[in-house]
Design a protein around this motif. Structure first.
Motif, PDB file in Angstrom:
ATOM      1  N   GLN A 217      36.541  46.280  99.700  1.00 25.19           N
ATOM      2  CA  GLN A 217      37.704  45.399  99.570  1.00 25.19           C
ATOM      3  C   GLN A 217      37.582  44.170 100.476  1.00 25.19           C
ATOM      4  O   GLN A 217      38.146  43.118 100.198  1.00 25.19           O
ATOM      5  N   ILE A 218      36.848  44.309 101.566  1.00 23.00           N
ATOM      6  CA  ILE A 218      36.713  43.219 102.532  1.00 23.00           C
ATOM      7  C   ILE A 218      35.683  42.189 102.067  1.00 23.00           C
ATOM      8  O   ILE A 218      35.911  40.985 102.150  1.00 23.00           O
ATOM      9  N   PHE A 219      34.538  42.677 101.575  1.00 24.62           N
ATOM     10  CA  PHE A 219      33.448  41.790 101.174  1.00 24.62           C
ATOM     11  C   PHE A 219      33.392  41.655  99.656  1.00 24.62           C
ATOM     12  O   PHE A 219      33.622  42.626  98.923  1.00 24.62           O
ATOM     13  N   SER A 220      33.050  40.461  99.196  1.00 28.79           N
ATOM     14  CA  SER A 220      32.802  40.258  97.779  1.00 28.79           C
ATOM     15  C   SER A 220      31.462  40.906  97.400  1.00 28.79           C
ATOM     16  O   SER A 220      30.665  41.281  98.272  1.00 28.79           O
ATOM     17  N   GLU A 221      31.204  41.009  96.113  1.00 29.89           N
ATOM     18  CA  GLU A 221      29.934  41.566  95.663  1.00 29.89           C
ATOM     19  C   GLU A 221      28.769  40.749  96.205  1.00 29.89           C
ATOM     20  O   GLU A 221      27.752  41.301  96.671  1.00 29.89           O
ATOM     21  N   ALA A 222      28.886  39.422  96.139  1.00 34.14           N
ATOM     22  CA  ALA A 222      27.817  38.559  96.633  1.00 34.14           C
ATOM     23  C   ALA A 222      27.599  38.766  98.127  1.00 34.14           C
ATOM     24  O   ALA A 222      26.459  38.781  98.603  1.00 34.14           O
ATOM     25  N   GLU A 223      28.690  38.932  98.886  1.00 33.60           N
ATOM     26  CA  GLU A 223      28.564  39.142 100.331  1.00 33.60           C
ATOM     27  C   GLU A 223      27.908  40.489 100.635  1.00 33.60           C
ATOM     28  O   GLU A 223      27.119  40.603 101.590  1.00 33.60           O
ATOM     29  N   LEU A 224      28.214  41.509  99.846  1.00 34.51           N
ATOM     30  CA  LEU A 224      27.556  42.799 100.031  1.00 34.51           C
ATOM     31  C   LEU A 224      26.046  42.663  99.866  1.00 34.51           C
ATOM     32  O   LEU A 224      25.268  43.225 100.639  1.00 34.51           O
ATOM     33  N   TYR A 225      25.630  41.921  98.862  1.00 38.89           N
ATOM     34  CA  TYR A 225      24.203  41.704  98.664  1.00 38.89           C
ATOM     35  C   TYR A 225      23.600  40.878  99.802  1.00 38.89           C
ATOM     36  O   TYR A 225      22.459  41.090 100.206  1.00 38.89           O
ATOM     37  N   ASP A 226      24.366  39.912 100.318  1.00 40.23           N
ATOM     38  CA  ASP A 226      23.879  39.147 101.469  1.00 40.23           C
ATOM     39  C   ASP A 226      23.639  40.072 102.663  1.00 40.23           C
ATOM     40  O   ASP A 226      22.634  39.942 103.377  1.00 40.23           O
ATOM     41  N   LEU A 227      24.567  40.988 102.911  1.00 34.30           N
ATOM     42  CA  LEU A 227      24.410  41.953 104.003  1.00 34.30           C
ATOM     43  C   LEU A 227      23.158  42.803 103.796  1.00 34.30           C
ATOM     44  O   LEU A 227      22.382  43.032 104.739  1.00 34.30           O
ATOM     45  N   ILE A 228      22.944  43.276 102.582  1.00 35.80           N
ATOM     46  CA  ILE A 228      21.769  44.105 102.305  1.00 35.80           C
ATOM     47  C   ILE A 228      20.491  43.286 102.479  1.00 35.80           C
ATOM     48  O   ILE A 228      19.508  43.772 103.062  1.00 35.80           O
ATOM     49  N   ALA A 229      20.493  42.034 102.018  1.00 37.14           N
ATOM     50  CA  ALA A 229      19.327  41.178 102.193  1.00 37.14           C
ATOM     51  C   ALA A 229      18.987  41.034 103.678  1.00 37.14           C
ATOM     52  O   ALA A 229      17.808  41.077 104.067  1.00 37.14           O
ATOM     53  N   TYR A 230      20.014  40.886 104.510  1.00 37.86           N
ATOM     54  CA  TYR A 230      19.785  40.785 105.947  1.00 37.86           C
ATOM     55  C   TYR A 230      19.222  42.085 106.497  1.00 37.86           C
ATOM     56  O   TYR A 230      18.240  42.092 107.254  1.00 37.86           O
ATOM     57  N   MET A 231      19.811  43.227 106.127  1.00 41.80           N
ATOM     58  CA  MET A 231      19.342  44.507 106.666  1.00 41.80           C
ATOM     59  C   MET A 231      17.893  44.785 106.279  1.00 41.80           C
ATOM     60  O   MET A 231      17.152  45.412 107.048  1.00 41.80           O
ATOM     61  N   LEU A 232      17.486  44.313 105.119  1.00 39.85           N
ATOM     62  CA  LEU A 232      16.100  44.536 104.692  1.00 39.85           C
ATOM     63  C   LEU A 232      15.100  43.715 105.503  1.00 39.85           C
ATOM     64  O   LEU A 232      13.898  43.944 105.413  1.00 39.85           O
ATOM     65  N   THR A 233      15.594  42.745 106.297  1.00 41.93           N
ATOM     66  CA  THR A 233      14.692  41.974 107.172  1.00 41.93           C
ATOM     67  C   THR A 233      14.482  42.640 108.525  1.00 41.93           C
ATOM     68  O   THR A 233      13.647  42.177 109.326  1.00 41.93           O
ATOM     69  N   LEU A 234      15.220  43.740 108.804  1.00 38.63           N
ATOM     70  CA  LEU A 234      15.213  44.336 110.145  1.00 38.63           C
ATOM     71  C   LEU A 234      14.031  45.289 110.266  1.00 38.63           C
ATOM     72  O   LEU A 234      14.145  46.485 110.029  1.00 38.63           O
ATOM     73  N   GLU A 235      12.900  44.751 110.650  1.00 33.31           N
ATOM     74  CA  GLU A 235      11.668  45.537 110.746  1.00 33.31           C
ATOM     75  C   GLU A 235      11.102  45.488 112.145  1.00 33.31           C
ATOM     76  O   GLU A 235      11.386  44.578 112.903  1.00 33.31           O
TER      77      GLU A 235
END
Length: 235
Positions: A217-235
């Motif tokens: 409810q807080i994040f839009s669908e696009a924002e959820l994907y932005d968050l996931i894109a960021y987390m996938l960079t955490l190596e």
């Protein structure tokens, strides 16, 4: 010379007596508010706060006497007042030494993203791929922002540079681990479910209800994907 490396460890360590770690409330990589002020470039700002004190003296006093100087926009008593009982003087000096190293480009005046994003076709429980429109830099900003509806920022509960537990699991290398969590789920699908329906899969030793359940409810669908894109960079 104090031990800034030890100060960094102390900054990240959860303290039962305060019910927080310093990192739960203060970002060391941003000037933006998490729960308390961001601490990037705190040495420069501290030099302006109390002219009769050096930056190190101001930072030390702000830890041991949290109401000595209230930063504009923050309430008194927001910060636990018992750090001087939790840490020895030498440990506080180490934390100060660490905070004095936090330097970088200020992000406080970064404009909010205004570019229009195309709608995202997302099925919450389906074959989910990361869309080309997902933007990791936007996700990093969202990750660090306090969300009033949840009472937290993601960064208040998850390390990004460690797999160690903060309140929730550390997220370093989460892309590789996410692929192994649930058979038949990609890393993207697993991470999406973990955000929008955190009880779908509970990491061992974590209880249901620890993570807010209203991020869909807080994040839009696009924002959820932005968050996931960021987390996938955490190596």
């Amino acid at each position: 010379m104090r031990d800034a490396e030890n100060g960094a460890v102390l900054f990240e360590t959860f303290q039962d007596a305060a019910n927080y770690s310093c990192a739960n409330c203060h970002s060391p990589t941003s000037e933006k508010t998490l729960i308390g002020p961001g601490l990037l470039n705190i040495k420069d700002r501290a030099a302006l706060r109390s002219p009769q004190q050096s930056p190190a003296e101001y930072i030390y006093q702000s830890i041991v006497d949290t109401n000595a100087y209230i930063v504009e926009g923050f309430d008194a008593d927001l910060m636990p007042a018992n750090w001087a009982e939790i840490y020895s003087d030498l440990e506080i000096f180490d934390i100060v030494a660490y905070l004095m190293t936090l330097e970088g480009r200020s992000d406080i005046d970064d404009p909010e993203p205004t570019d229009e994003q195309p709608p995202v076709d997302m099925a919450i429980y389906g074959d989910i791929a990361l869309p080309d429109t997902a933007y990791a830099e936007r996700g990093a900003a969202l990750f660090s922002e306090l969300q009033s509806e949840a009472g937290f920022a993601c960064a208040g509960c998850h390390y990004t540079d460690s797999e160690a537990r903060l309140i929730g699991p550390g997220l370093q290398n989460i892309g590789a681990r996410a692929e192994t969590r649930v058979a038949g789920q990609s890393a993207v699908e697993y991470l999406l479910r973990a955000i929008v329906n955190p009880t779908d899969f509970l990491v061992p030793d974590y209880d249901a209800g620890v993570k807010p359940g209203n991020y869909a409810q807080i994040f839009s669908e696009a924002e959820l994907y932005d968050l996931i894109a960021y987390m996938l960079t955490l190596e």
